[in-house]
Structure formats: C-alpha cells, structure tokens
Design an enzyme around this catalytic site. Structure first.
Site, PDB file in Angstrom:
ATOM      1  N   LEU A   1       6.254 -19.368 -29.728  1.00  0.00           N
ATOM      2  CA  LEU A   1       6.257 -18.312 -30.742  1.00  0.00           C
ATOM      3  C   LEU A   1       6.566 -16.964 -30.089  1.00  0.00           C
ATOM      4  CD1 LEU A   1       3.312 -19.042 -33.220  1.00  0.00           C
ATOM      5  CD2 LEU A   1       5.765 -19.311 -33.598  1.00  0.00           C
TER       6      LEU A   1
ATOM      7  N   CYS B   1      20.273 -28.334 -23.795  1.00  0.00           N
ATOM      8  CA  CYS B   1      19.574 -29.310 -24.643  1.00  0.00           C
ATOM      9  C   CYS B   1      19.439 -28.851 -26.091  1.00  0.00           C
ATOM     10  CB  CYS B   1      18.203 -29.618 -24.051  1.00  0.00           C
ATOM     11  SG  CYS B   1      18.261 -30.547 -22.507  1.00  0.00           S
TER      12      CYS B   1
END
Length: 439
Positions: free
Chosen positions: A257, A267
């Site tokens: 966050l 990725c």
C-alpha cells in the site's frame, strides 16, 4: 538428487545455485554462452544480493556446473524448466516460445521415471498441453508444475526458505502419478519442508493460476492505493497517512500500500496482461477486464511524475534534471518495464537534459536506452540540477542529507516519486517538495 535446470536467466540461475546449496547435484543449461561463462566464473549475469556467494560455495563443492549443451541434462532425473515467458510483441499474450523449445529439446534426453518440473509463469492450460507432449514422446517421464514466488533482491532467501510450496501434478496427489511426483519434490525441498513451510499439492490448472492470480492481486493492491493517491491529490489528503490507517485493518494489511510511481519489472506488468489475454481466450473478457484499469492506473503514475516535474520547473526544454534510480525496484539491476526508466525517456522527449544514477542499474539502463547519460554517483547526478527526482527507493537515496544536496543543485526542487523521503526535512532545507498523493 541429480537435477538439471533449463534456462539460466534470473529464475534459473538462482534456482540452480540454491538447489546445489541444498545438497543436490545440479547442471544449469542455457544457450547464451556469455551468461554461462559468467556463471561458471561464480558471477551472476545480473545483480542479486547473495547470489555470487552461493554460486562460489556450490561450485567449490563440485555439485554445481553450467553448460550450453542440453545433452548434459540426460544424467539428471529431475529437470526444472525455468525459461522466460515475455510479453509477445504486438499483443498482451505470453510468449511461450522458450518454454516449448525447452521441453522439445529435453524430449530426446528423458527416460522412464524422470520428472520435468515447470517453474516458468505460463497461461493456465499450458501444463496440461505440455504433459501431453511429454507423454506422446513415450519416454515414461512425467510433468509437474511448481511455480516460483521470488522477489527480486530477495531471490536467494525466497528459494531456500520460501513462504509456501505449490505442486501442480497430474490428477492431484490422489493419483499414483501425482503422488510420485509430489514425493520427488518433497525430497528436493526436504530442508525447507522440515521447518514447517506450507505445502499445497493440486492440479496443473490451479498451480498455474496460483502464480498469475497472486501477481494480479498484488498489482491490483498497488494500483488501488495509487488510485487513492489521485483522489488525495484532488482533495488535499495525504495518501501515506491514509495507507497507514487502512493498513491497520487486518483484512487489508499495510504491505503493497505504498503509493508512488507504481510497479514494473519482468513479472507484474507482463503477467497481468497475459492473464487478461488468457481470459479473452477463455471467453472471460468481462471477468478480468478490471486488470486493464489496474494497468492503466499504474501507467498514469509515470505521466504524473512528469507533470509534477513540469509544475516545479516550468518548461522542460533545456532543463537539467537529476534522476536518482533507474531499476524498477531497489536491490536489483532490472530495468524491464521500469517506471523510473520510462519517466527518464518521457523527460528526454520533452527536451530535458537528464543525468541519472542507480547503484546497480546504470549499465543495464544504458543497454536498454543507448545514449542515456549516467553518473558515477548520486552527487554527480544532482549537481547543477534544476530539479531532483527520486524514482527508485534505494536506501542511499533515503539517507541523503538535504543540506548537502541543497548546496549542489541549481534550484531546490525535488519530486519524490516513491514517497520515501522525509518531506519535512527536505522542506526545512529549503526545497520545494512534490510527492504522489501528498499535499
């Protein structure tokens, strides 16, 4: 056990070295002669903390060697396929060329009882197809899928002491073939399993989905807080304090966050795009359409950093910008889909003169963007700058003394693209400070 690892890029080189560290006899195989020469010399062909030490220890025992000849896999009984699955040029689909080639190349060297283990991140349905290819070849070998969950910068630790193991086996563990494959993987990972590492044995499709859905969730969480950063900027709120507050909710948690420049690397971006493309193929376009917005939010952060820089500097044409950070994350030299490098290119396209520094990624960035001006130190990058941009949160950038920087720059302006600086300290040193989602 006797193990071959096909593909010695980021995933394969780390896996080969760590399997030898666990006591197995390992040969790593790759067609890239330069890469193999580096690995044989005990040097990783990329920056990864701890890897050179593991390579040196493993090779000293004689348990680890590297080769460019796929025939050297014939003495192994377990064959890990750890090649890349990049995004296909011109589409969001994963390019399975290297996976297909690795399996096809292995077929002549497989024997009854061998286990081929997929490590690469692939679209759901790939393992079942490859299992059919291996079965049709008639060697008596079988397939399992064992997804990796490595974090760049912590890959050695994540391989030796992972947070979970997932085995995708034919028919699940209830079948004889599945139980045998699981038992072989248990033997390979015995040391970590002995410490209580969770182990999930499932079917091929679920194992494939574990990896892509985990990446999709993490990407969604990052883009969610960056969407809240956009709201915070519009309302005068502070997204960092917002993240602290909602992160105390156990159902949400504080990890991932951190609002800022967003995710990149080899990725998350290509995996969520490939997952969405696979959804289209399965007739689930609406189901995974939210991933398009996850991607879009992430890309908007890059544009926002350029906008913040323009707000501070004015016309970017001819402005000198000192950029700190080129890798997509700290403790890595990886610039694949790097938000930092993307911002640099956007600034250059706007006419700015950019001088950049990264503790490890200068060379890889120059290979990716020929003509990029890099500095030998952070001080050289920000000296005489009209604005300083922190785009990768290396600890040495967090620890910079604002007063020292103030004495060297042309104008005291900083854009904190990762919300990693002590804004109050920088403002006290006379800097105008801009962050993403912060007042």
């Amino acid at each position: 056990m006797r193990i071959s690892v096909i593909g010695c890029g980021y995933l394969g080189a780390v896996h080969a070295a760590c399997m030898a560290e666990l006591g197995h006899d390992v040969v790593g195989i790759d067609v890239d002669e330069r890469k193999i020469a580096e690995l044989q010399a005990g040097r990783g062909p990329f920056f990864e903390p701890g890897l050179p030490e593991v390579l040196t220890r493993a090779q000293a025992t004689g348990r680890l060697r590297f080769s460019t000849d796929l025939a050297d896999a014939r003495d192994a009984t377990v064959h890990f396929v750890a090649v890349g699955t990049p995004q296909t040029k011109g589409s969001f689909n994963a390019d399975l060329t290297y996976v297909n080639a690795a399996v096809d190349g292995l077929l002549p060297h497989l024997k009854s009882g061998d286990l081929v283990v997929g490590k690469s991140t692939v679209p759901v349905g790939t393992a079942a197809r490859l299992a059919g290819v291996i079965e049709a070849a008639g060697s008596g070998a079988t397939l399992a899928w064992n997804p990796e969950f490595l974090r760049e910068g912590f890959a050695v630790k994540d391989t030796l002491t992972p947070d979970r193991f997932v085995y995708g086996v034919s028919g699940g563990e209830q079948t004889d073939e599945g139980a045998k494959a699981a038992a072989i993987l248990d033997e390979i990972y015995a040391k970590a399993l002995a410490t209580g590492t969770p182990r999930i044995v499932t079917d091929y499709a679920t194992a494939e989905l574990v990896k892509v859905s985990a990446n999709a969730f993490l990407a969604t969480k990052i883009s969610f807080i960056n969407a809240m950063a956009e709201v915070a900027e519009a309302t005068g709120a502070d997204v960092t304090q917002l993240a602290d507050a909602i992160g105390h909710d156990a159902r949400i948690g504080r990890k991932f966050l951190n609002a800022g420049l967003g995710f990149g690397g080899g990725c998350l971006p290509k995996d969520i795009r490939a997952f969405r493309a696979r959804g289209d193929e399965l007739g689930l376009t609406d189901t995974l359409s939210f991933l398009g917005e996850v991607d879009a939010i992430n890309l908007r952060r890059r544009e926002r950093v350029v906008t913040l820089t323009r707000e501070l500097v004015g016309d970017l044409q001819g402005a000198t910008i000192g950029v700190l950070g080129l890798a997509f994350k700290p403790n890595s030299d990886d610039v694949r889909d790097s938000p930092a490098l993307d911002v640099v290119q956007k600034l250059q396209a706007a006419g700015a003169t950019v001088v950049a520094f990264d503790p490890e990624a200068n060379e890889t960035a120059q290979r990716s963007v020929p003509g990029l001006t890099t500095a030998a130190s952070a001080a050289e990058a920000y000296s005489g700058a009209d604005a300083v941009l922190v785009l990768t949160e290396w600890q040495e950038f967090r620890d910079l003394d604002p007063a020292t920087v103030a004495a060297a720059v042309n104008h005291k302006r900083v854009v904190d693209g990762r919300n990693c600086l002590d804004a109050a300290a920088w403002r006290a040193a006379g800097f105008e400070v801009r962050g993403l989602g912060r007042p």
